[in-house]
Write an enzyme that holds these catalytic residues in place. Structure first.
Site, PDB file in Angstrom:
ATOM      1  N   HIS A 192      25.806  73.876  17.368  1.00 43.30           N
ATOM      2  CA  HIS A 192      26.534  73.421  18.543  1.00 43.30           C
ATOM      3  C   HIS A 192      26.522  74.473  19.646  1.00 43.30           C
ATOM      4  O   HIS A 192      26.477  74.142  20.841  1.00 43.30           O
ATOM      5  CB  HIS A 192      27.966  73.067  18.166  1.00 43.30           C
ATOM      6  CG  HIS A 192      28.077  71.762  17.455  1.00 43.30           C
ATOM      7  ND1 HIS A 192      29.108  71.475  16.585  1.00 43.30           N
ATOM      8  CD2 HIS A 192      27.297  70.663  17.484  1.00 43.30           C
ATOM      9  CE1 HIS A 192      28.939  70.243  16.119  1.00 43.30           C
ATOM     10  NE2 HIS A 192      27.852  69.745  16.646  1.00 43.30           N
ATOM     11  N   GLU A 418      12.981  60.754  12.604  1.00 44.31           N
ATOM     12  CA  GLU A 418      13.829  61.906  12.271  1.00 44.31           C
ATOM     13  C   GLU A 418      13.588  62.410  10.855  1.00 44.31           C
ATOM     14  O   GLU A 418      14.153  63.433  10.464  1.00 44.31           O
ATOM     15  CB  GLU A 418      15.305  61.531  12.428  1.00 44.31           C
ATOM     16  CG  GLU A 418      15.675  61.119  13.835  1.00 44.31           C
ATOM     17  CD  GLU A 418      17.055  60.506  13.912  1.00 44.31           C
ATOM     18  OE1 GLU A 418      17.991  61.225  14.302  1.00 44.31           O
ATOM     19  OE2 GLU A 418      17.188  59.317  13.571  1.00 44.31           O
ATOM     20  N   ASP A 442      16.733  66.770  13.630  1.00 42.90           N
ATOM     21  CA  ASP A 442      16.766  66.271  12.262  1.00 42.90           C
ATOM     22  C   ASP A 442      15.402  66.374  11.595  1.00 42.90           C
ATOM     23  O   ASP A 442      15.312  66.687  10.404  1.00 42.90           O
ATOM     24  CB  ASP A 442      17.236  64.812  12.238  1.00 42.90           C
ATOM     25  CG  ASP A 442      18.758  64.703  12.158  1.00 42.90           C
ATOM     26  OD1 ASP A 442      19.368  65.541  11.483  1.00 42.90           O
ATOM     27  OD2 ASP A 442      19.323  63.780  12.764  1.00 42.90           O
ATOM     28  N   CYS A 489      13.213  63.326  22.094  1.00 44.67           N
ATOM     29  CA  CYS A 489      14.560  63.420  22.662  1.00 44.67           C
ATOM     30  C   CYS A 489      15.395  64.470  21.942  1.00 44.67           C
ATOM     31  O   CYS A 489      16.600  64.542  22.119  1.00 44.67           O
ATOM     32  CB  CYS A 489      15.267  62.067  22.615  1.00 44.67           C
ATOM     33  SG  CYS A 489      15.556  61.428  20.962  1.00 44.67           S
TER      34      CYS A 489
END
Length: 541
Positions: A192, A418, A442, A489
């Protein structure tokens, strides 16, 4: 100092993983330690202690929700998810039980968080990452129970480089303009901290061993591209770094127009958003060509009950009305996005369990309602959204999703890649759907079996890893043969050093945080398509 030059005046260097482009230099300040837990005290009134526990958790949740409202975008989603953890009734029940056993409020909270942390850490993967977030929630709750200010960032009254063992999402989301750069001893490229730093355009280095051994006030230089941290810069070098970074940012602010290589090869530059508010705030500044990832979780995250059909229609219509092209990702629930209203059973390894499209196996009505709402919003606005499903693994899953979406009049249907299984079958996937969108975060984690929060494994999650690039190349080649678009993305799309590699592999669009668009546009404009291909081949080799 030239962009590719050394830190000539540095007395020493440390090396980490650069996760957010840019350079900065200034005095470092370490994040303050959390409040110390006092010695246990006798409890005369367990009920009063239980009430203090409840109020402390309520205060933490309220503060995080307040910050979420102010932050917007991906930061808001992360903060809302943390607030939901603080509101977890199981956490409250455990802490209240402990007060009944004679623990004071602060120690009851400490023990309850420790129990939850141990359980999450044992699961690994995404929920293992949530365990680190629990530490920050624990510190905040204990401070509230003790009547102390909640832990916060330094406010020295001058610009500084923030250094920490790790940063909580709440701290990263609350960074003020006086923070020049971030350096953490732990963390990885998809943590994060890294995601939020990139979203703010703040130079950042993670997994930098030894940085916490430096004394506060040491002048350091941070290169968020190379991961280099220079120690003890001279005053003139510090000023030169600041001037060069100011010039770079000023140049990027004037960047406009569609994505193109130097010889005119088009690459669509798109935005990652979570709501119409994100689009309204960021689209004009970024001058992007549409939305490549509309994360619909924002509407579901803080809900005890599922949003109604009409609520969903209104939220989707707001986004469709704001831009010409929108790629909608259906609900990506599970693991790091637990949604209480789904009532999903607990799993021993949630990262490998029911998440993304797999929720449909247990609760097909959730996806059906969402597809109905997307289709209705498209009809009301006259838009033609592209719609994709997350965590698709097999061709059968892709085929079933496409059938259900098209039955509702949705014309462009795709899937996210992913997991390696989807990448290896990209050609067959594209016989069923109209486009692919690669989620590199991922895909890297599942390819290398490496927890994205494990700082010792951060190098395995570097998107430049040849094995990951080969999977991306497989998808891009499948798209070229089928004549269908293949985009990226994930976080790699917004990295101006990586973007040319992805284009060289054959990717047709890149979707990213708005702040990343100008730098990626300029990086592509400086290279021909052949030069991008040469760089991609060199990385594969």
């Amino acid at each position: 100092m030239p962009d590719d030059g050394p830190w000539e005046g540095a007395a020493g260097r440390l090396s980490g993983l650069g996760v957010s482009q840019g350079r900065a230099a200034g005095p470092m300040i370490r994040l303050a330690d959390p409040p110390e837990l006092p010695a246990p005290r006798p409890v005369a009134d367990p009920g009063a202690e239980a009430a203090t526990v409840a109020k402390a958790l309520e205060a933490v949740a309220a503060e995080l929700n307040r910050r979420a409202l102010a932050a917007g975008g991906e930061a808001a989603e992360i903060l809302e998810a943390l607030a939901m953890i603080a509101e977890d009734p199981m956490l409250l029940e455990e802490a209240e039980r402990l007060t009944g056993d004679g623990h004071d409020a602060a120690h009851a909270l400490d023990a309850a968080f420790a129990k939850h942390r141990e359980a999450l850490a044992a699961l690994g993967g995404y929920l293992g990452e949530r365990a680190a977030d629990l530490d920050d929630l624990r510190h905040r709750a204990i401070a509230a129970a003790l009547g102390l200010p909640m832990p916060g960032l330094p406010s020295p009254g001058h610009p500084y480089v923030l250094v920490a063992t790790d940063l909580s999402p709440a701290d990263t989301a609350g960074l003020g303009p006086d923070v020049l750069a971030l350096v953490t001893e732990h963390g990885g490229p998809t943590s994060h901290t890294a995601i939020l730093a990139r979203g703010r355009g703040l130079p950042a280095v993670v997994a930098c061993g030894g940085v916490m051994d430096l004394a506060d006030g040491t002048v350091i230089g941070v290169d968020g591209g190379t991961g280099e941290v220079a120690i003890g810069l001279t005053e003139s070098e510090t000023a030169e770094v600041g001037q060069a970074e100011d010039a770079r940012r000023a140049r990027l602010r004037t960047s406009r127009g569609p994505g193109r290589t130097a010889d005119g090869h088009p690459v669509r530059l798109l935005l990652n958003i979570g709501s119409a508010a994100d689009l309204e705030r960021d689209a004009a500044q970024a001058d992007a060509e549409g939305v490549g990832l509309f994360r619909t979780e924002f509407l579901f995250l803080d809900r005890k009950q599922a949003p109604s059909f009409e609520e969903q229609v209104a939220a989707y219509a707001d986004v469709f009305s704001g831009t010409e092209q929108v790629v909608v990702r259906t609900l990506d629930a599970g693991t790091d996005k637990p949604l209480p209203f789904l009532g999903l059973p607990q799993e021993q390894n949630p990262a490998l369990g029911v998440r993304g499209l797999r929720v449909d196996r247990l609760l097909p009505g959730v996806l059906d309602t969402q597809l109905d709402a997307i289709a209705e919003a498209a009809r009301r606005t006259g838009a033609e959204p592209w719609v994709m499903a997350p965590m698709v693994t097999t061709v059968g899953e892709a085929s079933d999703f496409a059938r259900r979406a098209r039955a509702r009049g949705i014309g462009r249907v795709g899937v996210m890649v992913e997991v390696p299984a989807a990448a290896l079958r990209a050609g067959r996937m594209l016989q069923e759907v109209d486009f692919l969108s690669i989620g590199t975060n991922d895909l890297a984690q599942y390819t290398f079996a490496a927890d994205r929060q494990h700082s010792a494994l951060a190098d395995l999650l570097d998107p430049r890893q040849p094995a990951l690039l080969e999977l991306i190349a497989l998808c891009a080649e499948a798209g070229r043969r089928a004549g269908k678009p293949v985009g990226v993305c994930g976080e790699a799309a917004g990295d101006p050093l990586l973007a040319p590699l992805l284009v060289g592999l054959g990717v047709t669009s890149l979707s990213m945080a708005p702040v990343c668009v100008p730098a990626v546009r300029e990086a592509l404009a400086g290279l021909t398509l052949d030069e991008c291909r040469e760089r991609a081949q060199a990385a594969l080799d």
